[in-house]
Scaffold this active site. Sequence first.
Site, PDB file in Angstrom:
ATOM      1  N   HIS A 145       2.198  17.268 -27.077  1.00  0.00           N
ATOM      2  CA  HIS A 145       2.004  16.023 -26.775  1.00  0.00           C
ATOM      3  C   HIS A 145       0.788  15.442 -27.613  1.00  0.00           C
ATOM      4  O   HIS A 145       0.420  14.195 -27.824  1.00  0.00           O
ATOM      5  CB  HIS A 145       1.874  15.726 -25.469  1.00  0.00           C
ATOM      6  CG  HIS A 145       3.258  15.544 -24.783  1.00  0.00           C
ATOM      7  ND1 HIS A 145       3.999  16.917 -24.700  1.00  0.00           N
ATOM      8  CD2 HIS A 145       3.903  14.541 -24.117  1.00  0.00           C
ATOM      9  CE1 HIS A 145       5.190  16.437 -24.234  1.00  0.00           C
ATOM     10  NE2 HIS A 145       4.987  15.188 -23.646  1.00  0.00           N
TER      11      HIS A 145
ATOM     12  N   HIS B 103       1.933  12.392 -29.468  1.00  0.00           N
ATOM     13  CA  HIS B 103       1.234  10.997 -29.187  1.00  0.00           C
ATOM     14  C   HIS B 103       0.835  10.622 -30.334  1.00  0.00           C
ATOM     15  O   HIS B 103       0.801   9.041 -30.433  1.00  0.00           O
ATOM     16  CB  HIS B 103       0.389  11.114 -27.979  1.00  0.00           C
ATOM     17  CG  HIS B 103       1.211  11.238 -26.494  1.00  0.00           C
ATOM     18  ND1 HIS B 103       0.252  11.540 -25.577  1.00  0.00           N
ATOM     19  CD2 HIS B 103       2.380  11.010 -26.171  1.00  0.00           C
ATOM     20  CE1 HIS B 103       1.147  11.546 -24.501  1.00  0.00           C
ATOM     21  NE2 HIS B 103       2.398  11.192 -25.072  1.00  0.00           N
TER      22      HIS B 103
ATOM     23  N   GLU C  48      -2.873  17.840 -12.021  1.00  0.00           N
ATOM     24  CA  GLU C  48      -3.246  18.111 -13.356  1.00  0.00           C
ATOM     25  C   GLU C  48      -4.648  18.701 -13.584  1.00  0.00           C
ATOM     26  O   GLU C  48      -5.429  18.483 -14.193  1.00  0.00           O
ATOM     27  CB  GLU C  48      -3.096  17.009 -14.364  1.00  0.00           C
ATOM     28  CG  GLU C  48      -2.823  17.723 -15.887  1.00  0.00           C
ATOM     29  CD  GLU C  48      -2.365  16.776 -16.819  1.00  0.00           C
ATOM     30  OE1 GLU C  48      -1.211  16.054 -16.422  1.00  0.00           O
ATOM     31  OE2 GLU C  48      -2.949  16.615 -17.985  1.00  0.00           O
TER      32      GLU C  48
ATOM     33  N   LYS D  89       9.104  22.534 -13.851  1.00  0.00           N
ATOM     34  CA  LYS D  89       8.403  21.513 -13.518  1.00  0.00           C
ATOM     35  C   LYS D  89       7.766  21.692 -11.986  1.00  0.00           C
ATOM     36  O   LYS D  89       6.729  21.425 -11.763  1.00  0.00           O
ATOM     37  CB  LYS D  89       8.967  20.329 -14.057  1.00  0.00           C
ATOM     38  CG  LYS D  89       7.936  18.924 -13.833  1.00  0.00           C
ATOM     39  CD  LYS D  89       8.014  18.088 -14.949  1.00  0.00           C
ATOM     40  CE  LYS D  89       6.815  17.150 -14.238  1.00  0.00           C
ATOM     41  NZ  LYS D  89       7.006  15.912 -15.158  1.00  0.00           N
TER      42      LYS D  89
ATOM     43  N   LYS E  86       4.141  11.470 -11.639  1.00  0.00           N
ATOM     44  CA  LYS E  86       3.277  10.562 -12.500  1.00  0.00           C
ATOM     45  C   LYS E  86       3.908   9.103 -12.816  1.00  0.00           C
ATOM     46  O   LYS E  86       5.099   9.133 -13.032  1.00  0.00           O
ATOM     47  CB  LYS E  86       3.143  11.318 -13.607  1.00  0.00           C
ATOM     48  CG  LYS E  86       1.980  12.146 -13.762  1.00  0.00           C
ATOM     49  CD  LYS E  86       1.644  12.645 -14.988  1.00  0.00           C
ATOM     50  CE  LYS E  86       0.720  13.943 -15.350  1.00  0.00           C
ATOM     51  NZ  LYS E  86       0.491  14.483 -16.692  1.00  0.00           N
TER      52      LYS E  86
ATOM     53  N   ARG F 244      -1.034  22.319 -15.166  1.00  0.00           N
ATOM     54  CA  ARG F 244      -0.107  20.918 -15.290  1.00  0.00           C
ATOM     55  C   ARG F 244      -0.361  20.556 -16.631  1.00  0.00           C
ATOM     56  O   ARG F 244       0.889  20.049 -17.612  1.00  0.00           O
ATOM     57  CB  ARG F 244      -0.278  20.071 -14.391  1.00  0.00           C
ATOM     58  CG  ARG F 244       0.987  18.768 -14.367  1.00  0.00           C
ATOM     59  CD  ARG F 244       1.097  17.919 -13.342  1.00  0.00           C
ATOM     60  NE  ARG F 244       2.219  16.813 -13.611  1.00  0.00           N
ATOM     61  CZ  ARG F 244       2.561  16.174 -12.932  1.00  0.00           C
ATOM     62  NH1 ARG F 244       2.383  16.158 -11.575  1.00  0.00           N
ATOM     63  NH2 ARG F 244       3.494  15.158 -13.122  1.00  0.00           N
TER      64      ARG F 244
ATOM     65  N   HIS G  30       9.947   8.991 -28.593  1.00  0.00           N
ATOM     66  CA  HIS G  30       9.063   9.700 -28.085  1.00  0.00           C
ATOM     67  C   HIS G  30       9.288  11.170 -28.190  1.00  0.00           C
ATOM     68  O   HIS G  30       8.433  12.198 -28.546  1.00  0.00           O
ATOM     69  CB  HIS G  30       9.123   9.475 -26.479  1.00  0.00           C
ATOM     70  CG  HIS G  30       8.038  10.519 -25.646  1.00  0.00           C
ATOM     71  ND1 HIS G  30       6.660  10.354 -25.837  1.00  0.00           N
ATOM     72  CD2 HIS G  30       8.535  11.693 -25.032  1.00  0.00           C
ATOM     73  CE1 HIS G  30       6.119  11.473 -24.894  1.00  0.00           C
ATOM     74  NE2 HIS G  30       7.198  12.043 -24.517  1.00  0.00           N
TER      75      HIS G  30
ATOM     76  N   GLU H 185      12.092  17.782 -24.862  1.00  0.00           N
ATOM     77  CA  GLU H 185      11.337  18.121 -23.331  1.00  0.00           C
ATOM     78  C   GLU H 185      12.115  19.375 -22.869  1.00  0.00           C
ATOM     79  O   GLU H 185      11.188  19.944 -22.094  1.00  0.00           O
ATOM     80  CB  GLU H 185      11.163  16.759 -22.684  1.00  0.00           C
ATOM     81  CG  GLU H 185      10.677  15.787 -23.136  1.00  0.00           C
ATOM     82  CD  GLU H 185       8.876  15.676 -23.070  1.00  0.00           C
ATOM     83  OE1 GLU H 185       8.471  16.697 -22.677  1.00  0.00           O
ATOM     84  OE2 GLU H 185       8.195  15.008 -23.337  1.00  0.00           O
TER      85      GLU H 185
ATOM     86  N   ARG I  63       0.882  -1.264   0.041  1.00  0.00           N
ATOM     87  CA  ARG I  63       0.187   0.027   0.161  1.00  0.00           C
ATOM     88  C   ARG I  63       0.880   1.121  -0.056  1.00  0.00           C
ATOM     89  O   ARG I  63       0.460   2.323   0.548  1.00  0.00           O
ATOM     90  CB  ARG I  63      -0.937   0.141   1.245  1.00  0.00           C
ATOM     91  CG  ARG I  63      -1.802  -0.929   1.116  1.00  0.00           C
ATOM     92  CD  ARG I  63      -3.315  -0.721   1.729  1.00  0.00           C
ATOM     93  NE  ARG I  63      -4.267  -1.711   1.953  1.00  0.00           N
ATOM     94  CZ  ARG I  63      -4.342  -2.544   2.697  1.00  0.00           C
ATOM     95  NH1 ARG I  63      -3.623  -2.358   3.973  1.00  0.00           N
ATOM     96  NH2 ARG I  63      -5.280  -3.311   2.656  1.00  0.00           N
TER      97      ARG I  63
ATOM     98  N   ASN J  31       2.066  19.324 -21.510  1.00  0.00           N
ATOM     99  CA  ASN J  31       1.653  18.430 -22.592  1.00  0.00           C
ATOM    100  C   ASN J  31       1.851  18.921 -23.912  1.00  0.00           C
ATOM    101  O   ASN J  31       1.055  18.804 -24.890  1.00  0.00           O
ATOM    102  CB  ASN J  31       0.204  17.970 -22.586  1.00  0.00           C
ATOM    103  CG  ASN J  31      -0.088  16.958 -21.580  1.00  0.00           C
ATOM    104  OD1 ASN J  31       0.810  16.289 -20.901  1.00  0.00           O
ATOM    105  ND2 ASN J  31      -1.143  17.168 -20.741  1.00  0.00           N
TER     106      ASN J  31
END
Length: 376
Positions: free
Chosen positions: A255, A259, A244, A234, A151, A248, A273, A193, A129, A252
């Site tokens: 992206h 993506h 987000e 960041k 994330k 935030r 990427h 990035e 947990r 992206n």
Amino acid sequence: MTKALRAGPIVVNVALAGRAYDIVIGRGSLSSLGTRIAALRAGAAALIVTDENIARLHLTAAHGVLRAANVRSSEIVIAPGEQSKSWRVFETVCEGLLAARLERGDLVIALGGGVVGDLAGFAAAVARRGLDYVQVPTSLLGQVDSSVGGKTAINSSHGKNLIGAFHQPILVIADTALLDTLPPREFRSGYAEVVKYGLLGDASFFFWLDANWHEMFAGGEAREHAISMCCRHKAAIVARDERENGERALLNFGHTFGHAFEAACGFSDRLLHGEAIGLGMALAVQFSARRGLLPMADADRVIAHLAAVGLPTQIKEIPGGAPKLDTIMNLIGQDKKVQRGKLTFILARGIGAAFVARDVDAAEVESFLAEKISKR
Ligand code: GLY
């Protein structure tokens, strides 16, 4: 600029109440891993999750600095590559953590690029947990983006990063010397990035990169400065919007287009990427200009920078040819950012002035992409 040694590392704090942590950026900062862990969690044992490539390069050194600080350590080594962000490898890592008898006060160390960081972080989020974990990113992408902000995720057959959790690390060690062994293509891909932070909110950083990217690629203080700037941006965004719910999403930038191209290329070596994100950012500034938001001269300046670095800026540069328009539109439509038929894109009103646009018509995107695909 030579690979100069500054007096000490640059430390950036992620100011999350009760869960604040440091990002330690510097050439050779891996050597402080053991002492920093011992100071944060006295008596804790550590389990390193890494991949076969990184294990060959850096695992012995990582165990060595832990041993020197009396931190007991063991390891799980996974296969490299995006395929490891799967249920199967996730299960192997979770079972491995339990088999190693990691207790609640012990911790996981993610030693590797984005795949290792996302996978090990997610295993740490759920095993017993929730275990503490430390990120030791070994890729440029990891050092400027994926290791910071909590994330964590694995992929599903329905898409990338769809199974995951927010789980903040207790420490990030970004040793910039580890980037010396990266293949140039991978470093360049991670650089997309880096540029992103200039484009989304810091024009002067973009112009600094435009003037200093050669030095940044070569190593030394320009590299440390660039990485620390990205981490500062960041950290500030994550501290204000951890989950987000708002700003935030600016991270992206590039992206939504990116993506879709990455997915159309099967998440393969055909388009890495960061290369997809570079192309996505080039399209995002052109789309912004087409909507009258951004002067075309600014879009051209961004594209010239990306091209100078060697990132793709035109769809026709995708090895093997442009994916079909309906494939791209289908992938954009499956993105997490679709709401009532309207698409969400991060667009720009200037260099360093990105914003979230939630009202973009799919038809407008389709006609823009059709033009770009047919361009010879
Ligand atoms: N890489 C995007 C984020 O961390 O939000």
